[in-house]
Design a protein around this motif. Sequence first.
Motif, PDB file in Angstrom:
ATOM      1  N   ARG A 146      60.443  72.241  23.740  1.00  0.00           N
ATOM      2  CA  ARG A 146      59.681  72.479  24.880  1.00  0.00           C
ATOM      3  C   ARG A 146      58.440  72.267  24.556  1.00  0.00           C
ATOM      4  NH1 ARG A 146      61.731  74.002  29.458  1.00  0.00           N
ATOM      5  NH2 ARG A 146      63.635  74.674  28.592  1.00  0.00           N
ATOM      6  N   ASP A 147      57.232  71.943  25.264  1.00  0.00           N
ATOM      7  CA  ASP A 147      55.969  71.970  24.839  1.00  0.00           C
ATOM      8  C   ASP A 147      55.277  73.543  25.507  1.00  0.00           C
ATOM      9  OD1 ASP A 147      54.989  71.604  27.579  1.00  0.00           O
ATOM     10  OD2 ASP A 147      54.200  69.557  27.125  1.00  0.00           O
ATOM     11  N   PRO A 148      54.153  73.551  25.000  1.00  0.00           N
ATOM     12  CA  PRO A 148      53.447  74.880  25.596  1.00  0.00           C
ATOM     13  C   PRO A 148      53.196  75.031  27.194  1.00  0.00           C
ATOM     14  CG  PRO A 148      52.250  73.871  23.657  1.00  0.00           C
ATOM     15  CD  PRO A 148      53.177  72.959  24.244  1.00  0.00           C
ATOM     16  N   ASN A 149      53.357  73.563  27.815  1.00  0.00           N
ATOM     17  CA  ASN A 149      53.208  73.712  29.292  1.00  0.00           C
ATOM     18  C   ASN A 149      54.699  73.908  30.048  1.00  0.00           C
ATOM     19  OD1 ASN A 149      50.309  73.219  29.425  1.00  0.00           O
ATOM     20  ND2 ASN A 149      51.131  71.066  28.301  1.00  0.00           N
ATOM     21  N   GLY A 150      55.861  73.990  29.039  1.00  0.00           N
ATOM     22  CA  GLY A 150      57.195  74.086  29.813  1.00  0.00           C
ATOM     23  C   GLY A 150      58.004  72.538  29.775  1.00  0.00           C
ATOM     24  N   ARG A 151      57.183  71.572  29.499  1.00  0.00           N
ATOM     25  CA  ARG A 151      57.698  70.242  29.618  1.00  0.00           C
ATOM     26  C   ARG A 151      58.813  70.127  28.379  1.00  0.00           C
ATOM     27  NH1 ARG A 151      56.979  69.677  34.666  1.00  0.00           N
ATOM     28  NH2 ARG A 151      54.683  69.667  35.369  1.00  0.00           N
ATOM     29  N   VAL A 152      59.880  69.322  28.967  1.00  0.00           N
ATOM     30  CA  VAL A 152      60.884  68.976  27.630  1.00  0.00           C
ATOM     31  C   VAL A 152      60.574  67.715  27.103  1.00  0.00           C
ATOM     32  CG1 VAL A 152      63.249  68.605  27.153  1.00  0.00           C
ATOM     33  CG2 VAL A 152      62.398  70.614  28.780  1.00  0.00           C
ATOM     34  N   ILE A 153      60.419  67.665  25.974  1.00  0.00           N
ATOM     35  CA  ILE A 153      59.941  66.369  25.281  1.00  0.00           C
ATOM     36  C   ILE A 153      61.173  65.967  24.503  1.00  0.00           C
ATOM     37  CG2 ILE A 153      58.290  65.106  23.705  1.00  0.00           C
ATOM     38  CD1 ILE A 153      57.036  66.659  26.354  1.00  0.00           C
ATOM     39  N   ASN A 154      61.750  64.689  24.632  1.00  0.00           N
ATOM     40  CA  ASN A 154      62.698  63.980  23.693  1.00  0.00           C
ATOM     41  C   ASN A 154      62.068  63.307  22.646  1.00  0.00           C
ATOM     42  OD1 ASN A 154      64.937  62.379  23.089  1.00  0.00           O
ATOM     43  ND2 ASN A 154      64.770  60.840  24.393  1.00  0.00           N
ATOM     44  N   VAL A 155      62.021  63.802  21.412  1.00  0.00           N
ATOM     45  CA  VAL A 155      61.612  63.240  20.385  1.00  0.00           C
ATOM     46  C   VAL A 155      62.671  62.475  19.452  1.00  0.00           C
ATOM     47  CG1 VAL A 155      60.227  63.601  18.043  1.00  0.00           C
ATOM     48  CG2 VAL A 155      59.862  65.334  20.067  1.00  0.00           C
ATOM     49  N   LEU A 156      62.076  61.019  19.269  1.00  0.00           N
ATOM     50  CA  LEU A 156      63.411  60.181  18.865  1.00  0.00           C
ATOM     51  C   LEU A 156      62.941  59.229  17.974  1.00  0.00           C
ATOM     52  CD1 LEU A 156      63.955  57.033  20.542  1.00  0.00           C
ATOM     53  CD2 LEU A 156      62.862  58.772  22.174  1.00  0.00           C
ATOM     54  N   GLY A 157      63.776  58.821  17.206  1.00  0.00           N
ATOM     55  CA  GLY A 157      63.808  57.694  16.196  1.00  0.00           C
ATOM     56  C   GLY A 157      65.080  56.728  16.495  1.00  0.00           C
ATOM     57  N   HIS A 158      64.713  55.367  16.257  1.00  0.00           N
ATOM     58  CA  HIS A 158      65.685  54.393  16.233  1.00  0.00           C
ATOM     59  C   HIS A 158      66.385  54.177  14.880  1.00  0.00           C
ATOM     60  CE1 HIS A 158      65.687  52.630  20.194  1.00  0.00           C
ATOM     61  NE2 HIS A 158      64.208  52.857  20.214  1.00  0.00           N
ATOM     62  N   ARG A 159      67.773  54.519  14.877  1.00  0.00           N
ATOM     63  CA  ARG A 159      68.398  54.338  13.897  1.00  0.00           C
ATOM     64  C   ARG A 159      68.754  52.854  13.471  1.00  0.00           C
ATOM     65  NH1 ARG A 159      73.270  58.133  13.571  1.00  0.00           N
ATOM     66  NH2 ARG A 159      73.755  56.385  12.087  1.00  0.00           N
ATOM     67  N   SER A 160      68.871  52.642  12.151  1.00  0.00           N
ATOM     68  CA  SER A 160      69.498  51.330  11.739  1.00  0.00           C
ATOM     69  C   SER A 160      70.732  51.125  11.524  1.00  0.00           C
ATOM     70  CB  SER A 160      68.684  50.998  10.354  1.00  0.00           C
ATOM     71  OG  SER A 160      69.139  52.043   9.416  1.00  0.00           O
ATOM     72  N   ASP A 161      71.471  52.194  11.712  1.00  0.00           N
ATOM     73  CA  ASP A 161      73.039  52.013  11.440  1.00  0.00           C
ATOM     74  C   ASP A 161      73.839  53.023  12.717  1.00  0.00           C
ATOM     75  OD1 ASP A 161      72.105  54.811  10.404  1.00  0.00           O
ATOM     76  OD2 ASP A 161      73.922  55.091   9.014  1.00  0.00           O
ATOM     77  N   PRO A 162      73.770  52.216  13.816  1.00  0.00           N
ATOM     78  CA  PRO A 162      74.277  53.077  15.114  1.00  0.00           C
ATOM     79  C   PRO A 162      75.861  53.646  14.792  1.00  0.00           C
ATOM     80  CG  PRO A 162      73.247  50.738  15.563  1.00  0.00           C
ATOM     81  CD  PRO A 162      73.465  50.928  14.076  1.00  0.00           C
TER      82      PRO A 162
END
Length: 121
Positions: free
Chosen positions: A102-118
Amino acid sequence: MSVRRVVPHVRSEAMEESREFYGLLGFEEVMNHGWVMMLASPSNPTAQISLMAGDKTAPVTPDMSIEVDDVDAAYAAVRESGAEIVHSLRDEEWGVRRFFVRDPNGRVINVLGHRSDPVPG
């Protein structure tokens, strides 16, 4: 750590109608899992909009996604800062490693990275 792209999420109960509307502005469907549809500009593929009916594996629907090159480093930095982790770090079956904060404004942020081995489905 560097940012690869930022994608706003539009919560939608009218996925097909929304796809058609954003198509009028030049976006094309590039991914569709049923509950989430990604639209992108053919001339600038990192210009994207995500349409979401809800998040399949998380308790809330995020407001946006930020793709980074090192999601583990981002998670460590966010935890150290004391920010609220809404959805803990995990590997998803569709090939991403992600967490929600959750950012300081109350927004939910999805932080992601793509995996090389699903993860096998």
